[in-house]
Design a protein around this motif. Sequence first.
Motif, PDB file in Angstrom:
ATOM      1  N   CYS A   1      12.514  -2.853  -2.060  1.00 57.70           N
ATOM      2  CA  CYS A   1      13.151  -1.558  -1.878  1.00 57.70           C
ATOM      3  C   CYS A   1      12.216  -0.518  -2.328  1.00 57.70           C
ATOM      4  N   ILE A   2      11.120  -0.920  -3.202  1.00 57.52           N
ATOM      5  CA  ILE A   2      10.062   0.282  -3.982  1.00 57.52           C
ATOM      6  C   ILE A   2       9.014   0.312  -3.077  1.00 57.52           C
ATOM      7  N   PRO A   3       8.235   1.436  -2.625  1.00 61.18           N
ATOM      8  CA  PRO A   3       7.293   1.368  -1.898  1.00 61.18           C
ATOM      9  C   PRO A   3       6.019   0.999  -2.819  1.00 61.18           C
ATOM     10  N   GLY A   4       4.640   0.706  -2.133  1.00 61.27           N
ATOM     11  CA  GLY A   4       3.712  -0.018  -2.810  1.00 61.27           C
ATOM     12  C   GLY A   4       3.130   0.790  -4.019  1.00 61.27           C
ATOM     13  N   LYS A   5       2.767   2.071  -3.955  1.00 63.90           N
ATOM     14  CA  LYS A   5       2.245   2.728  -5.057  1.00 63.90           C
ATOM     15  C   LYS A   5       3.111   2.914  -6.159  1.00 63.90           C
ATOM     16  N   LYS A   6       4.407   3.175  -5.924  1.00 67.43           N
ATOM     17  CA  LYS A   6       5.370   3.364  -7.104  1.00 67.43           C
ATOM     18  C   LYS A   6       5.690   1.804  -7.739  1.00 67.43           C
ATOM     19  N   LEU A   7       5.743   0.772  -7.015  1.00 71.63           N
ATOM     20  CA  LEU A   7       5.922  -0.520  -7.486  1.00 71.63           C
ATOM     21  C   LEU A   7       4.773  -0.784  -8.319  1.00 71.63           C
ATOM     22  N   ARG A   8       3.455  -0.532  -8.093  1.00 75.87           N
ATOM     23  CA  ARG A   8       2.446  -0.944  -8.922  1.00 75.87           C
ATOM     24  C   ARG A   8       2.463  -0.076 -10.251  1.00 75.87           C
ATOM     25  N   HIS A   9       2.843   1.257  -9.903  1.00 81.75           N
ATOM     26  CA  HIS A   9       3.248   2.054 -11.294  1.00 81.75           C
ATOM     27  C   HIS A   9       4.013   1.703 -12.235  1.00 81.75           C
ATOM     28  N   ILE A  10       5.400   1.192 -11.736  1.00 87.09           N
ATOM     29  CA  ILE A  10       6.370   0.437 -12.356  1.00 87.09           C
ATOM     30  C   ILE A  10       6.135  -0.586 -13.063  1.00 87.09           C
ATOM     31  N   LEU A  11       5.369  -1.403 -12.442  1.00 84.44           N
ATOM     32  CA  LEU A  11       4.907  -2.632 -13.193  1.00 84.44           C
ATOM     33  C   LEU A  11       3.832  -2.592 -14.048  1.00 84.44           C
ATOM     34  N   ASN A  12       3.090  -1.451 -13.943  1.00 80.69           N
ATOM     35  CA  ASN A  12       2.015  -1.177 -14.992  1.00 80.69           C
ATOM     36  C   ASN A  12       2.627  -0.084 -16.117  1.00 80.69           C
ATOM     37  N   LEU A  13       4.017   0.236 -16.127  1.00 78.24           N
ATOM     38  CA  LEU A  13       4.467   1.317 -16.917  1.00 78.24           C
ATOM     39  C   LEU A  13       4.135   0.960 -18.437  1.00 78.24           C
TER      40      LEU A  13
ATOM     41  N   PHE B   1      15.002  18.304  -9.551  1.00 82.15           N
ATOM     42  CA  PHE B   1      15.113  16.882 -10.395  1.00 82.15           C
ATOM     43  C   PHE B   1      13.853  17.116 -11.151  1.00 82.15           C
ATOM     44  N   ASN B   2      12.485  17.481 -10.820  1.00 86.74           N
ATOM     45  CA  ASN B   2      11.553  17.603 -11.219  1.00 86.74           C
ATOM     46  C   ASN B   2      11.494  18.673 -12.516  1.00 86.74           C
ATOM     47  N   ARG B   3      12.116  19.683 -12.072  1.00 90.28           N
ATOM     48  CA  ARG B   3      12.120  20.513 -13.223  1.00 90.28           C
ATOM     49  C   ARG B   3      12.727  20.288 -14.427  1.00 90.28           C
ATOM     50  N   VAL B   4      13.966  19.636 -14.171  1.00 85.44           N
ATOM     51  CA  VAL B   4      14.719  19.153 -15.291  1.00 85.44           C
ATOM     52  C   VAL B   4      14.027  17.993 -15.949  1.00 85.44           C
ATOM     53  N   TRP B   5      13.821  16.984 -15.222  1.00 83.84           N
ATOM     54  CA  TRP B   5      13.353  15.774 -15.719  1.00 83.84           C
ATOM     55  C   TRP B   5      11.860  15.453 -15.724  1.00 83.84           C
ATOM     56  N   GLY B   6      11.055  16.149 -14.994  1.00 87.11           N
ATOM     57  CA  GLY B   6       9.638  16.247 -15.350  1.00 87.11           C
ATOM     58  C   GLY B   6       9.183  14.969 -15.437  1.00 87.11           C
ATOM     59  N   ALA B   7       9.012  14.202 -14.318  1.00 90.03           N
ATOM     60  CA  ALA B   7       8.303  12.705 -14.414  1.00 90.03           C
ATOM     61  C   ALA B   7       6.909  12.852 -14.533  1.00 90.03           C
ATOM     62  N   ASP B   8       6.726  12.109 -15.597  1.00 90.72           N
ATOM     63  CA  ASP B   8       5.118  12.027 -16.152  1.00 90.72           C
ATOM     64  C   ASP B   8       4.218  11.382 -15.178  1.00 90.72           C
ATOM     65  N   VAL B   9       4.370  11.114 -14.117  1.00 90.70           N
ATOM     66  CA  VAL B   9       3.535  10.462 -13.199  1.00 90.70           C
ATOM     67  C   VAL B   9       2.211  11.092 -12.743  1.00 90.70           C
ATOM     68  N   PRO B  10       1.167  10.352 -12.861  1.00 94.17           N
ATOM     69  CA  PRO B  10      -0.226  11.334 -12.768  1.00 94.17           C
ATOM     70  C   PRO B  10      -0.053  11.629 -11.251  1.00 94.17           C
TER      71      PRO B  10
ATOM     72  N   ALA C   1      14.828   7.430 -14.754  1.00 96.13           N
ATOM     73  CA  ALA C   1      13.845   8.128 -14.080  1.00 96.13           C
ATOM     74  C   ALA C   1      12.335   7.183 -14.327  1.00 96.13           C
ATOM     75  N   GLU C   2      11.457   7.848 -13.452  1.00 93.30           N
ATOM     76  CA  GLU C   2      10.243   6.989 -13.449  1.00 93.30           C
ATOM     77  C   GLU C   2       9.550   6.998 -14.879  1.00 93.30           C
ATOM     78  N   ASN C   3       9.796   7.802 -15.810  1.00 93.79           N
ATOM     79  CA  ASN C   3       9.100   7.839 -17.311  1.00 93.79           C
ATOM     80  C   ASN C   3      10.092   7.175 -18.148  1.00 93.79           C
ATOM     81  N   GLY C   4      11.392   6.441 -17.675  1.00 93.74           N
ATOM     82  CA  GLY C   4      11.941   5.703 -18.464  1.00 93.74           C
ATOM     83  C   GLY C   4      13.424   6.579 -19.164  1.00 93.74           C
ATOM     84  N   GLN C   5      13.412   8.012 -18.682  1.00 97.04           N
ATOM     85  CA  GLN C   5      14.607   8.577 -19.306  1.00 97.04           C
ATOM     86  C   GLN C   5      15.872   7.987 -18.541  1.00 97.04           C
TER      87      GLN C   5
END
Length: 594
Positions: A166-178, A330-339, A434-438
């Motif tokens: 389900c998860i694309p490659g870069k986002k998959l690597r990001h969540i595994l390294n989170l 969504f980004n304005r409210v939850w502001g994911a801290d993904v570089p 969210a991606e930052n754990g919220q």
Amino acid sequence: MVLVKLIRILQRLLVEMTLEFQRLVPVIVAFVDRLLLCHKHRWLGERLLQTFDQHLLPKATIDYRLASYFPIFDRIAENDTVPACGLLELLTKFIVSLVEKHGPDTGLKSWSLGSKVLGICRTLMIHHHSSRLFLGLSRLLAFTCLYFPDLEVRDNARIYLRMLICIPGKKLRHILNLGAQLPGIAPSPHTSSFFNVQSPRPSRDLKKSRNISSYIHLERVIPLLVKQSWSLSLPTLGIGGDKPGYLENIMDSEPPVDMEREVDGSSSIQIISETEKIDHPQEPLRVMDSKISEILGILRRHFSCIPDFRHMPGLKIRISCSLRFISEPFNRVWGADVPAADLDGVDALPAIYATVLTFSSSAPYGSIPSFHIPFLLGEPPTNGYSSGQKGSLDIVPVENGSEEEESFRAPVMIELEPREPMPGLVDVSIETNAENGQIISGQLQSITVGIEDMFLKAIIPADIAEDGVPGYYSEVFHALWEACCTSSNTGRETFPLKGGKGVTAINGTRSVKLLEVPAMSLIRAVERHLAPFVVSVMGEPLVNVVKDGGAIRDIIWKDGASDSALDVTTSVTDHGRSHSNSSTLMKKMTERAM
């Protein structure tokens, strides 16, 4: 040339020593690490790993001692210059052997080795492209989550498999390294655990969750024809608290009884037998002709296929929906801290993970199961995204290649078990990450259930052949039509339901609607919305028009002049007739030639 020969001799010697002396594996791994850390000799370390992949893996024995080579396997998995297919094939064989050798005394060993294999799989997903791993790794994880004896290993394999799909490659690597990027989180002492760090426990922000329905939308795939925004529910009519909050049209079939109360206050129940009912009838006997008897037989057969929802699972209806959310709010409210560096296209879009949708309703729809969505990308801004940027996805479903918007919608199926065919509202709650754990939770817009959702085709008895289905549907319709007549003798009949515990009765009226619209408009509307429920078409002009439309098939066609049913398999168009005639002609010519 001399240097190249020496390197080849060294590589062959290291492979032979590793196979013969497994205690040297830590020393060889340390040697490889030093080569990889040196900028000038990194190529030599990569070449040595490629040699291990080509010559060590095929010769390794599949048994418990294979675990001693896991440090080398980790280095191979970390290096993207070494293809992963050989390592995945070896690990798959090893998992199969663990399943076959599992016994009462191997539980702890199976858990330890299975967890280490999943650790190597995690390393592969971090350092390799998902598209190159997908086939081999998905087979390994699927076999593990189905057959591995340890429950924890099966669950972790199932999570990895869902993430890989389900998860694309870069986002998959990001969540595994989170975990390694979160401040204040100490590494877990168990290296074989799902994440190598302790999971954070972020708190819910209720203020942010108040208006999530403005940018997270759950919508019906097929909109209702009749719009409504209300829900009807009836209060409990019984005295007991265990009574349902809706009208009961089903009653248990019980033998008639006669209550005789004695003087001292006690009571006794006398069951009236069938003989006594005949000798002393409570009501006048009814004379039933053959037509009424035939109708009752059809209705009994029809109702015997309908389950009694009080004693067994009832009829279910399914409403197809889709979940989506808009990226900008969504980004304005939850502001994911993904570089944001080096991210473009879908990799720059926000995502939500492990979404759970829960449903409830005041209408009598039974218990509504929740729905789980592992991963969903946000809808891109309309002016800042082009279809060409979609190429950054490592894996793109083939069936959705031409429909870009499908990548940003998740299909959702709401399954209802209505007790009454009535419209209503289904309230929807969401909980996701969210991606930052919220943790995101709140209420979404309710889903409207219309009366058209309650339309179901009659259940076909098991002994009805496929070619007899149109005739059966027609018989059931005409039997119900006759039963709804006010002068019908079927009004006092009860019909047992499937399961044999409950009976029901028919209480309805005939209804014919006169619509002042053009005939073709009405025909097209029926073809579009009611085609599955049409059982018969009568009259030669109407039969010709409906047949030419092609939307309504496999029904009873009746010519108004002869009132005879036409064959449902008869060809409709001239092309069909010519095809049938040509087939007959070809058959005759073949027989003559033989």
